[in-house]
Design a protein around this motif. Sequence first.
Motif, PDB file in Angstrom:
ATOM      1  N   ASP A   5       0.845  -1.192   0.000  1.00 34.81           N
ATOM      2  CA  ASP A   5       0.000   0.000   0.000  1.00 34.81           C
ATOM      3  C   ASP A   5       0.884   1.248   0.000  1.00 34.81           C
ATOM      4  OD1 ASP A   5      -1.844   2.002   0.329  1.00 34.81           O
ATOM      5  OD2 ASP A   5      -2.938   0.988   1.938  1.00 34.81           O
ATOM      6  N   PHE A   6       1.339   1.628  -1.182  1.00 35.92           N
ATOM      7  CA  PHE A   6       2.229   2.782  -1.313  1.00 35.92           C
ATOM      8  C   PHE A   6       1.516   4.090  -0.985  1.00 35.92           C
ATOM      9  CE2 PHE A   6       4.179  -0.405  -4.120  1.00 35.92           C
ATOM     10  CZ  PHE A   6       5.455  -0.426  -3.586  1.00 35.92           C
ATOM     11  N   GLU A   7       0.211   4.135  -1.197  1.00 33.71           N
ATOM     12  CA  GLU A   7      -0.548   5.365  -0.940  1.00 33.71           C
ATOM     13  C   GLU A   7      -0.563   5.684   0.556  1.00 33.71           C
ATOM     14  OE1 GLU A   7      -1.055   6.755  -3.799  1.00 33.71           O
ATOM     15  OE2 GLU A   7      -0.480   4.834  -4.673  1.00 33.71           O
ATOM     16  N   LYS A   8      -0.739   4.662   1.379  1.00 31.30           N
ATOM     17  CA  LYS A   8      -0.813   4.848   2.830  1.00 31.30           C
ATOM     18  C   LYS A   8       0.487   5.407   3.399  1.00 31.30           C
ATOM     19  CE  LYS A   8      -1.986   1.163   5.171  1.00 31.30           C
ATOM     20  NZ  LYS A   8      -2.036  -0.009   6.055  1.00 31.30           N
ATOM     21  N   THR A   9       1.602   5.066   2.772  1.00 34.96           N
ATOM     22  CA  THR A   9       2.912   5.407   3.332  1.00 34.96           C
ATOM     23  C   THR A   9       3.615   6.538   2.580  1.00 34.96           C
ATOM     24  OG1 THR A   9       3.905   3.667   1.993  1.00 34.96           O
ATOM     25  CG2 THR A   9       3.250   3.075   4.237  1.00 34.96           C
ATOM     26  N   GLY A  10       2.879   7.289   1.793  1.00 40.05           N
ATOM     27  CA  GLY A  10       3.480   8.420   1.096  1.00 40.05           C
ATOM     28  C   GLY A  10       4.368   8.027  -0.068  1.00 40.05           C
ATOM     29  N   GLY A  11       4.167   6.826  -0.596  1.00 39.60           N
ATOM     30  CA  GLY A  11       4.903   6.396  -1.778  1.00 39.60           C
ATOM     31  C   GLY A  11       6.091   5.497  -1.504  1.00 39.60           C
ATOM     32  N   ASP A  78       1.942  -2.664   4.444  1.00 44.04           N
ATOM     33  CA  ASP A  78       2.757  -1.452   4.367  1.00 44.04           C
ATOM     34  C   ASP A  78       4.206  -1.650   4.832  1.00 44.04           C
ATOM     35  OD1 ASP A  78       2.368  -1.617   7.109  1.00 44.04           O
ATOM     36  OD2 ASP A  78       1.300   0.283   7.267  1.00 44.04           O
ATOM     37  N   THR A  79       4.620  -2.894   4.988  1.00 43.22           N
ATOM     38  CA  THR A  79       6.011  -3.225   5.303  1.00 43.22           C
ATOM     39  C   THR A  79       6.332  -4.565   4.654  1.00 43.22           C
ATOM     40  OG1 THR A  79       5.844  -2.089   7.433  1.00 43.22           O
ATOM     41  CG2 THR A  79       7.689  -3.599   7.164  1.00 43.22           C
ATOM     42  N   LEU A  80       7.549  -4.663   4.119  1.00 45.44           N
ATOM     43  CA  LEU A  80       7.967  -5.890   3.446  1.00 45.44           C
ATOM     44  C   LEU A  80       9.157  -6.526   4.142  1.00 45.44           C
ATOM     45  CD1 LEU A  80       7.788  -4.558  -0.199  1.00 45.44           C
ATOM     46  CD2 LEU A  80       6.296  -6.298   0.788  1.00 45.44           C
ATOM     47  N   LEU A  81       9.282  -7.828   3.949  1.00 44.55           N
ATOM     48  CA  LEU A  81      10.454  -8.589   4.367  1.00 44.55           C
ATOM     49  C   LEU A  81      11.007  -9.262   3.121  1.00 44.55           C
ATOM     50  CD1 LEU A  81      12.302  -9.920   6.535  1.00 44.55           C
ATOM     51  CD2 LEU A  81      10.585 -11.743   6.681  1.00 44.55           C
ATOM     52  N   PHE A  82      12.244  -8.915   2.762  1.00 42.98           N
ATOM     53  CA  PHE A  82      12.940  -9.607   1.679  1.00 42.98           C
ATOM     54  C   PHE A  82      13.859 -10.630   2.327  1.00 42.98           C
ATOM     55  CE2 PHE A  82      13.195  -5.998  -1.762  1.00 42.98           C
ATOM     56  CZ  PHE A  82      11.825  -6.034  -1.909  1.00 42.98           C
ATOM     57  N   ARG A  83      13.686 -11.891   1.981  1.00 43.67           N
ATOM     58  CA  ARG A  83      14.616 -12.944   2.395  1.00 43.67           C
ATOM     59  C   ARG A  83      15.495 -13.196   1.180  1.00 43.67           C
ATOM     60  NH1 ARG A  83      14.061 -15.959   6.694  1.00 43.67           N
ATOM     61  NH2 ARG A  83      14.397 -17.889   5.566  1.00 43.67           N
ATOM     62  N   VAL A  84      16.805 -12.984   1.341  1.00 42.48           N
ATOM     63  CA  VAL A  84      17.708 -12.944   0.192  1.00 42.48           C
ATOM     64  C   VAL A  84      18.896 -13.877   0.348  1.00 42.48           C
ATOM     65  CG1 VAL A  84      17.114 -10.521  -0.252  1.00 42.48           C
ATOM     66  CG2 VAL A  84      19.166 -11.054   1.084  1.00 42.48           C
ATOM     67  N   GLU A  85      19.505 -14.177  -0.791  1.00 41.37           N
ATOM     68  CA  GLU A  85      20.841 -14.759  -0.811  1.00 41.37           C
ATOM     69  C   GLU A  85      21.786 -13.585  -1.021  1.00 41.37           C
ATOM     70  OE1 GLU A  85      23.710 -17.635  -3.507  1.00 41.37           O
ATOM     71  OE2 GLU A  85      21.569 -17.529  -3.972  1.00 41.37           O
ATOM     72  N   GLN A  86      22.626 -13.328  -0.035  1.00 39.47           N
ATOM     73  CA  GLN A  86      23.567 -12.212  -0.115  1.00 39.47           C
ATOM     74  C   GLN A  86      24.807 -12.674  -0.868  1.00 39.47           C
ATOM     75  OE1 GLN A  86      23.340  -8.818   1.140  1.00 39.47           O
ATOM     76  NE2 GLN A  86      25.063  -8.781  -0.270  1.00 39.47           N
ATOM     77  N   ILE A  87      24.966 -12.190  -2.096  1.00 34.32           N
ATOM     78  CA  ILE A  87      26.144 -12.507  -2.902  1.00 34.32           C
ATOM     79  C   ILE A  87      27.239 -11.521  -2.507  1.00 34.32           C
ATOM     80  CG2 ILE A  87      27.072 -12.720  -5.239  1.00 34.32           C
ATOM     81  CD1 ILE A  87      24.811 -14.717  -4.619  1.00 34.32           C
TER      82      ILE A  87
END
Length: 126
Positions: A5-11, A78-87
Amino acid sequence: MITPDFEKTGGLVPVVTQDAATGEVLMLAYINREAWETTLASGKATYYSRSRKQLWVKGESSGNVQIIKEIRIDCDNDTLLFRVEQIGGAACHRGYRSCFFTKVEADGTGRITQERVFDPAEVYKK
C-alpha cells in the motif's frame, strides 16, 4: 496480485532484508512502486534511495548483490520482508556484513561486533 500500500505510506514502503539461510537481519531500506516492480521482474533486490532520489539495485556498485528468495508482506500491506541470498560478503555500504554491526551497550556506548568485509574507499572510490 498482492501489492504494498504505497498510498498509505506516502509512496515509500520500508523493507527489512534478511539472509534467507541464516535469518540474520542485513539492512532496512525503502522501495517505491517502480522498485517493487523491478524487484519482482528481475529477482534482485531493488530499493529507492531517499538521498539520491533514484532506484538502487543492491550491489550495482559493490558487487554485493541480493538475490530474492522470498518476499513477505505484513498484515497491513505497508512493510515488506525480503529474504535474500547475499552474494558477496557485505550488505552494508560501510563494508560490514550487516548494517546492524554496532551493539548499543547498557551505558549507551556503541561497540562494533563485526569485522569489515571490504574497504568502502576502495570499492566506491570516494
